[in-house]
Scaffold this active site. Structure first.
Site, mmCIF file in Angstrom:
data_model
loop_
_atom_site.group_PDB
_atom_site.id
_atom_site.type_symbol
_atom_site.label_atom_id
_atom_site.label_comp_id
_atom_site.label_asym_id
_atom_site.label_seq_id
_atom_site.Cartn_x
_atom_site.Cartn_y
_atom_site.Cartn_z
ATOM 1 N N ARG A 25 17.077 2.612 15.579
ATOM 2 C CA ARG A 25 17.211 3.457 14.657
ATOM 3 C C ARG A 25 16.325 3.308 13.508
ATOM 4 O O ARG A 25 16.120 4.223 12.362
ATOM 5 C CB ARG A 25 18.746 3.649 14.018
ATOM 6 C CG ARG A 25 19.349 4.616 15.080
ATOM 7 C CD ARG A 25 20.626 4.904 14.161
ATOM 8 N NE ARG A 25 21.672 3.707 14.165
ATOM 9 C CZ ARG A 25 22.559 3.457 13.296
ATOM 10 N NH1 ARG A 25 22.761 4.349 12.235
ATOM 11 N NH2 ARG A 25 23.465 2.747 13.545
ATOM 12 N N GLY A 95 25.198 -7.885 25.617
ATOM 13 C CA GLY A 95 26.372 -8.111 24.618
ATOM 14 C C GLY A 95 26.387 -9.520 23.990
ATOM 15 O O GLY A 95 25.319 -10.475 24.013
ATOM 16 N N GLU A 168 37.329 -3.362 20.534
ATOM 17 C CA GLU A 168 36.219 -2.539 20.173
ATOM 18 C C GLU A 168 36.493 -1.022 20.163
ATOM 19 O O GLU A 168 37.387 -0.693 21.009
ATOM 20 C CB GLU A 168 34.874 -2.998 21.381
ATOM 21 C CG GLU A 168 34.348 -4.498 21.273
ATOM 22 C CD GLU A 168 33.930 -4.702 19.923
ATOM 23 O OE1 GLU A 168 32.849 -4.049 19.170
ATOM 24 O OE2 GLU A 168 34.251 -5.916 19.286
ATOM 25 N N ASN A 241 20.678 -0.836 10.101
ATOM 26 C CA ASN A 241 20.399 -0.165 11.498
ATOM 27 C C ASN A 241 19.447 1.153 11.190
ATOM 28 O O ASN A 241 18.727 1.446 12.139
ATOM 29 C CB ASN A 241 21.644 0.425 12.002
ATOM 30 C CG ASN A 241 22.494 -0.728 12.503
ATOM 31 O OD1 ASN A 241 22.267 -1.447 13.259
ATOM 32 N ND2 ASN A 241 23.608 -0.799 11.789
ATOM 33 N N ARG A 355 -6.003 -11.625 -12.369
ATOM 34 C CA ARG A 355 -6.184 -12.158 -10.808
ATOM 35 C C ARG A 355 -6.012 -13.734 -10.561
ATOM 36 O O ARG A 355 -5.803 -14.358 -11.661
ATOM 37 C CB ARG A 355 -7.512 -11.664 -10.398
ATOM 38 C CG ARG A 355 -7.342 -9.943 -10.028
ATOM 39 C CD ARG A 355 -8.850 -9.331 -9.859
ATOM 40 N NE ARG A 355 -9.305 -10.122 -8.533
ATOM 41 C CZ ARG A 355 -10.519 -10.087 -7.910
ATOM 42 N NH1 ARG A 355 -11.408 -9.605 -8.652
ATOM 43 N NH2 ARG A 355 -10.643 -10.652 -6.823
ATOM 44 N N ALA A 402 -16.762 -4.922 -25.641
ATOM 45 C CA ALA A 402 -16.515 -4.060 -24.676
ATOM 46 C C ALA A 402 -17.251 -3.773 -23.523
ATOM 47 O O ALA A 402 -18.639 -3.891 -23.791
ATOM 48 C CB ALA A 402 -16.268 -2.545 -25.437
ATOM 49 N N TYR A 409 -21.482 -13.522 -8.984
ATOM 50 C CA TYR A 409 -21.864 -13.566 -7.601
ATOM 51 C C TYR A 409 -23.234 -13.237 -7.283
ATOM 52 O O TYR A 409 -23.771 -11.945 -7.627
ATOM 53 C CB TYR A 409 -20.785 -12.771 -6.879
ATOM 54 C CG TYR A 409 -20.627 -12.609 -5.219
ATOM 55 C CD1 TYR A 409 -20.634 -13.568 -4.593
ATOM 56 C CD2 TYR A 409 -20.879 -11.463 -4.712
ATOM 57 C CE1 TYR A 409 -20.526 -13.798 -3.173
ATOM 58 C CE2 TYR A 409 -20.521 -11.329 -3.269
ATOM 59 C CZ TYR A 409 -20.841 -12.802 -2.674
ATOM 60 O OH TYR A 409 -20.608 -12.722 -1.155
HETATM 61 C C1 UD1 Z 1 29.840 -6.081 17.079
HETATM 62 C C2 UD1 Z 1 31.345 -6.571 17.095
HETATM 63 C C3 UD1 Z 1 32.235 -5.727 16.510
HETATM 64 C C4 UD1 Z 1 32.063 -5.848 15.014
HETATM 65 C C5 UD1 Z 1 30.527 -5.394 14.744
HETATM 66 C C6 UD1 Z 1 30.455 -5.729 13.233
HETATM 67 C C7 UD1 Z 1 31.179 -7.256 19.536
HETATM 68 C C8 UD1 Z 1 31.340 -7.108 20.991
HETATM 69 N N1 UD1 Z 1 31.660 -6.390 18.443
HETATM 70 O O1 UD1 Z 1 29.816 -5.046 17.066
HETATM 71 O O2 UD1 Z 1 33.614 -6.255 16.833
HETATM 72 O O3 UD1 Z 1 33.121 -4.834 14.231
HETATM 73 O O4 UD1 Z 1 29.705 -6.187 15.620
HETATM 74 O O5 UD1 Z 1 28.951 -5.177 12.997
HETATM 75 O O6 UD1 Z 1 30.828 -8.629 19.130
HETATM 76 N N2 UD1 Z 1 22.920 -8.706 19.687
HETATM 77 C C9 UD1 Z 1 22.220 -9.462 20.529
HETATM 78 N N3 UD1 Z 1 22.435 -9.194 21.976
HETATM 79 C C10 UD1 Z 1 23.038 -8.381 22.492
HETATM 80 C C11 UD1 Z 1 24.009 -7.587 21.618
HETATM 81 C C12 UD1 Z 1 23.852 -7.805 20.046
HETATM 82 O O7 UD1 Z 1 21.503 -10.272 19.716
HETATM 83 O O8 UD1 Z 1 23.326 -8.238 23.966
HETATM 84 C C13 UD1 Z 1 22.999 -8.727 18.000
HETATM 85 C C14 UD1 Z 1 22.467 -7.610 17.652
HETATM 86 O O9 UD1 Z 1 20.879 -7.447 17.505
HETATM 87 C C15 UD1 Z 1 23.231 -7.622 16.269
HETATM 88 C C16 UD1 Z 1 24.564 -8.449 16.599
HETATM 89 O O10 UD1 Z 1 24.112 -9.097 17.822
HETATM 90 O O11 UD1 Z 1 22.374 -8.481 15.465
HETATM 91 C C17 UD1 Z 1 25.615 -7.405 16.479
HETATM 92 O O12 UD1 Z 1 25.163 -6.504 17.638
HETATM 93 P P1 UD1 Z 1 25.755 -4.732 17.429
HETATM 94 O O13 UD1 Z 1 25.341 -3.952 18.756
HETATM 95 O O14 UD1 Z 1 25.362 -4.350 16.073
HETATM 96 O O15 UD1 Z 1 27.221 -5.034 17.238
HETATM 97 P P2 UD1 Z 1 28.304 -4.162 18.079
HETATM 98 O O16 UD1 Z 1 28.460 -4.921 19.419
HETATM 99 O O17 UD1 Z 1 28.292 -2.834 17.853
#
Ligand code: UD1
Ligand code: MG
Length: 477
Positions: A25, A95, A168, A241, A355, A402, A409
């Protein structure tokens, strides 16, 4: 008990920062966590928070734009380097639980792991200190908050008072969706426990993801206490985001800075029209007018006034100096030869440009459309209109006319111009360096000087004026 760096009684703190997500986004080529907030990348704010916690080690989990993120973070932390920094890649992204699993090989068993996100920049170290205390090296501590509209967040499911699970949004029952208390995305957990629980995760849920939040169920099954540390300040857990959210957090950050400055006695014409992208330290009775931007390290002495619409970077401005509107001050690295100094009682601007390496003494005056670079000006020297001073050493009380410039240079090398004390340079002079103008000398307006001048002399270097009497202009035939 670990080394001297451990400020927590229970165990050393090891921070894991999740930053593998795509940030679709943002609609940008730049990885999301590298977008700047208050002049620093989002992830840098999180790293600075880890440093404030005196973390023993920080593990950054990257995925989308991994090499770009790693390179930027490595560059920025070389200077600070308070903790051991590890990069771990998560490819593909399955995840948050899967993300933290990637960090397991580098996580030590004796630590408290604090899980943060690279896109949540404004969590206060104090809040995390309390969360770590709630963990205490034995419990699972979750940072939670009540939202009037909890849509999209993991809900904190309790039985009585005791936390049972995080569910979730997409997996929640209609009744669970009514719960207002949500998981912030931040937890503190004993490393040994985390390692065992992560090995038990599966992806049998609505999103087919490995949820970090599922470890709450395992803690409950294992009889490990789960504590929710609830806060009320949404800014501290707000993620970025989209450009809109980034701008909202930028204003929240700037408001925080403005309030801190005003609490110290700084008077701001409008706290909503101030931007500090670095550190700004102010002595007593400083006044800052609207729409000023401060970058790098800026220090303002007692009674300094900054007019509206100034850009002020890496400079130390001494007591009583006045920076008039629309002045542009852009110093180089603090402490280097490129930093800028403005002396006590100096008057700068409007529309002045300082500068790198401008060092202005007490009561120096720099007026409109005057540019000063890599030059020192001693007490009381003045350049009030439309002038350039580059690679110059200007003595006390010099008046620089002025439209005059130093031609520093020659197309290949830079040369110095030395203007000794009490010299008057007339208007529209060209001082071709290397050159020394002797003390107390006067240079006639319109002169182009290529040779040193003796002290106290009047030097004129231009065509002698001639007048032809009764001159008749040619007329059309
Ligand atoms: C997550 C939580 C949710 C919480 C919310 C708060 C989980 C499953 N859920 O939601 O309970 O309310 O955060 O904002 O954890 N990221 C990775 N790798 C991945 C997935 C995510 O590095 O595979 C990172 C993202 O870049 C981000 C952070 O983890 O910085 C959170 O990911 P995001 O998808 O925003 O959170 P949710 O899963 O929606
Ligand atoms: Mg997600």
């Amino acid at each position: 008990m670990a080394g001297a760096q451990n400020i927590f009684p229970d165990a050393p703190v090891d921070v894991v920062i999740m930053a593998a997500g795509k940030g679709t986004r943002m609609k940008s080529k730049l990885p999301k966590v590298l977008h700047p907030l208050a002049g620093r990348a989002l992830v840098q704010h999180v790293l600075d928070t880890a440093a404030a916690l005196q973390a023993r080690q920080v593990t950054l989990i990257t995925g989308h734009g991994a090499s770009e993120v790693e390179a930027a973070v490595a560059r920025a932390t070389v200077a600070t380097g308070q903790f051991d920094l590890n990069f771990v890649r998560q490819e593909p992204q399955l995840g948050t639980g899967h993300a933290v699993q990637q960090a397991l090989p580098v996580l030590r068993d004796d630590g408290i792991v604090v899980v943060l996100s690279g896109d949540v920049p404004l969590t206060q170290p104090d809040t995390l200190t309390q969360l770590i205390a709630a963990c205490g090296g034995t419990r699972l501590a979750l940072l939670t908050i009540d939202f009037a509209d909890p849509t999209g967040y993991g809900r904190i499911v309790r039985a009585g008072d005791a936390v049972q699970a995080i569910v979730e949004q997409k997996d929640a029952t209609p009744a669970q969706r009514q719960i207002k208390e949500v998981y912030s995305g931040i937890m503190a957990v004993p490393a040994v426990r985390l390692k065992k629980w992560l090995s038990r995760l599966d992806n049998k849920n609505a999103q087919a993801e490995y949820y970090l939040t599922d470890i709450v169920k395992f803690a409950v099954l294992d009889g490990v206490p789960v504590v929710a540390h609830k806060i009320h300040d949404a800014v501290q857990v707000a993620g970025v985001n989209s450009p809109v959210q980034l701008a909202e957090l930028e204003r929240a950050y700037q408001r925080r800075v403005a309030l801190q400055l005003m609490e110290q006695g700084v008077r701001l014409a409008d706290p909503a029209r101030l931007d500090v992208r670095g550190s700004l330290s102010c002595a007593q009775d400083v006044f800052i007018d609207v729409n000023c931007v401060f970058e790098g390290q800026v220090s303002l002495g007692e009674g300094v006034k900054i007019g509206p619409n100034c850009f002020v970077k890496n400079v130390s401005i001494a007591a009583g100096a006045v920076i008039h509107p629309f002045t542009h001050i852009e110093g180089g690295a603090p402490g280097s030869k490129d930093a800028i100094e403005v002396g006590a009682g100096a008057l700068i601007g409007p529309f002045a440009r300082l500068r790198p390496g401008a060092r202005l003494g007490e009561a120096v005056h720099i007026g409109n459309f005057v540019e000063v670079k890599n030059s020192t000006m001693a007490k009381g020297a003045k350049a009030n209109h439309l002038a350039y001073l580059g690679d110059a050493t200007v003595g006390a009380r010099v008046n620089y006319g002025a439209g005059s410039i130093t031609a520093n240079y020659d197309g290949a090398n830079k040369h110095r111009t030395i203007i000794e004390a009490d010299v008057h340079i007339g208007s529209n002079c060209v001082l071709i360096a290397p050159l020394t103008i002797g003390a107390g000398g006067t240079v006639g307006g319109g002169s182009t000087l290529t040779k040193d001048t003796p002290p106290l002399a009047l030097t004129v270097a231009r065509a002698r004026q001639v007048s032809l009497a009764n001159w008749k202009r040619p007329s059309k035939k």
